[in-house]
Design an enzyme around this catalytic site. Structure first.
Site, mmCIF file in Angstrom:
data_model
loop_
_atom_site.group_PDB
_atom_site.id
_atom_site.type_symbol
_atom_site.label_atom_id
_atom_site.label_comp_id
_atom_site.label_asym_id
_atom_site.label_seq_id
_atom_site.Cartn_x
_atom_site.Cartn_y
_atom_site.Cartn_z
ATOM 1 N N ASP A 50 -8.385 -25.538 1.660
ATOM 2 C CA ASP A 50 -8.600 -26.555 0.633
ATOM 3 C C ASP A 50 -9.377 -25.978 -0.543
ATOM 4 O O ASP A 50 -9.990 -24.905 -0.454
ATOM 5 C CB ASP A 50 -9.390 -27.730 1.213
ATOM 6 C CG ASP A 50 -8.505 -28.695 1.985
ATOM 7 O OD1 ASP A 50 -7.278 -28.602 1.852
ATOM 8 O OD2 ASP A 50 -9.056 -29.530 2.722
ATOM 9 N N LYS B 28 -5.982 -29.819 -3.142
ATOM 10 C CA LYS B 28 -5.617 -31.186 -3.493
ATOM 11 C C LYS B 28 -6.601 -31.628 -4.572
ATOM 12 O O LYS B 28 -7.564 -32.341 -4.310
ATOM 13 C CB LYS B 28 -5.667 -32.090 -2.268
ATOM 14 C CG LYS B 28 -4.689 -31.669 -1.169
ATOM 15 C CD LYS B 28 -4.878 -32.460 0.105
ATOM 16 C CE LYS B 28 -4.425 -33.898 -0.026
ATOM 17 N NZ LYS B 28 -2.985 -34.024 -0.196
#
Length: 431
Positions: free
Chosen positions: A220, A242
């Site tokens: 991430d 994200k």
């Protein structure tokens, strides 16, 4: 597995080789076998957990116990005889550990053990023992036991050096020192690993070890970059960023990557900021892997909901100040029909409110809490990029925090804390 090494040490201990004889290293498989521990103090407190981890049937003989040992008794993990040692306590035993500092009483146990040909470890006098406990380090499936020729400090020093080698990935190009030959059982599976709040040193030891063994890392945006810099040569790094309100991989695509790589035989580490299950969609990824028959290991991480306030000198609970804390996501505005948070109920709580991903909606969140009764003077703080070099802290009140954050120019990621704990320890800085 708990490991011991025997050393003959003269007739007093039932041996014949004398105290200068070399020790014979041996790993004992103690599962289901009786081990007697004599003594209920600090030494026993240190030794018993490894015996329990090895699956031993532990009998503890001592008039009194430390609170930690009593907790094991209360949980039914071991048997306790509340009295001084008697020779028949060793009947059926395979090993005895003498964890008392009374030489006369310890010699009595040694004599009873020698009569029954049971190896005896003695905390009070290693030269009077027939077995030694080595300095041990465990790193995944690897257990290293070091005997320092009777010198515990030397054994510990060597043990620590070996552990440093195990975690440094120094076995050779592209292969960690403790990697199983031919891939072993680490292939074809997924580990969901929490990387912690931002400081690379706050990942757990288990998370760090699995990361060093990975074939594929799906990371991430919020994971510490230095962890990625330490990946071994040849690892496939998949950027699963994200970014809020920007380009991002869909969750379905991330799930597919995890499953496809694992089914192809790779060990995949899904590296996630904070903890995998605290607003991290770890549950969705586990379900996707389970549906495809992919084994999954979950390694909890230090969540920013606790770490960020702590880094700012704010305890989420504090005696006489807050007996509760609530963690909510602020990525959906309170007025949105998609919100699952009962903000009006949160406004009525007296404890600490921690809001993750709430910076964009902070004006709406603050006004909603105020509208439902939370006092405007309630202390509030916002911590940006907690535990990193970019950490910034704004302290204010609920009524003024929105303007204070705007004036300071704070940006995500940031954690919002509302409650009297913000001022519980003053504003003293931490290092």
């Amino acid at each position: 597995m708990s490991e011991f090494a025997s050393e003959p040490s003269g007739a007093a201990a039932g041996g014949s080789g004398g105290p200068s004889a070399n020790a014979y290293p041996l790993g004992l498989r103690l599962a289901g076998l009786r081990v007697v521990v004599v003594g209920g103090g600090a030494v026993a407190t240190r030794r018993v957990p490894a015996l329990l981890d090895a699956g031993a049937d532990v009998l503890l003989v001592a008039p009194d116990l430390t609170p930690a040992l009593r907790a094991h008794v209360d949980a039914g993990r071991l048997h306790w005889v509340s009295r001084r040692f008697a020779a028949d306590d060793l009947d059926g035993a395979w090993l005895v550990q003498v964890a008392i500092d009374d030489p006369t009483a310890a010699a009595t146990v040694s004599a009873a053990a020698a009569e029954r040909r049971i190896f005896c470890v003695r905390a009070d006098d290693r030269n009077a023992a027939t077995a030694w406990t080595p300095a041990v380090t465990r790193y995944g499936p690897v257990t290293v036991a070091v005997l320092g020729g009777g010198d515990p400090r030397r054994a510990v020093s060597v043990r620590d050096a070996i552990r440093a080698l195990l975690v440094s990935d120094s076995a050779g190009p592209g292969e960690p020192l403790n990697a199983p030959a031919g891939g072993g059982d680490r292939r074809g599976r997924v580990a969901l690993v929490g990387a912690g709040p931002g400081d690379p040193e706050l990942i757990t030891l288990r998370g760090w070890r699995l990361l060093s063994e990975a074939d594929v890392v799906v990371a991430d945006r919020l994971v510490p970059g230095l962890l990625l810099d330490e990946l071994r040569t040849g690892v496939e790094l998949v950027d699963a960023s994200k970014i809020p309100y920007g380009p991002s991989r869909t969750q379905e695509e991330i799930n597919r990557i995890l499953v496809d790589r694992a089914l192809a035989g790779a060990f995949v580490v899904r590296l996630k900021g904070g903890d995998p299950y605290v607003f991290g969609r770890g549950g969705e990824e586990l379900l996707a892997c389970a549906a495809a028959g992919v084994p999954v290991t979950v390694v909890p991480g230090v969540t920013s909901s606790i770490a960020a306030p702590a880094a700012a000198g704010i305890p989420v609970t504090h005696r006489s100040v807050a007996h509760e804390f609530t963690v909510v996501s602020g990525h959906v505005a309170p007025e949105s029909p998609d919100s699952l948070v009962r903000w009006e109920a949160l406004a009525g709580l007296r404890g600490t409110l921690v809001i993750l991903m709430g910076l964009k909606n902070l004006p709406s969140i603050a006004s909603t809490l105020l509208a439902h009764g939370r006092a405007p003077g309630t202390p509030a703080a916002v911590i940006q990029e907690a535990t990193t070099g970019g950490q910034r802290i704004v302290r204010s009140t609920l009524g003024e925090v929105t303007d204070a954050v705007t004036a300071a120019g704070l940006r995500p990621p940031a954690v919002v804390v509302v409650g009297d704990v913000v001022e519980a320890l003053g504003v003293a800085g931490l290092t």
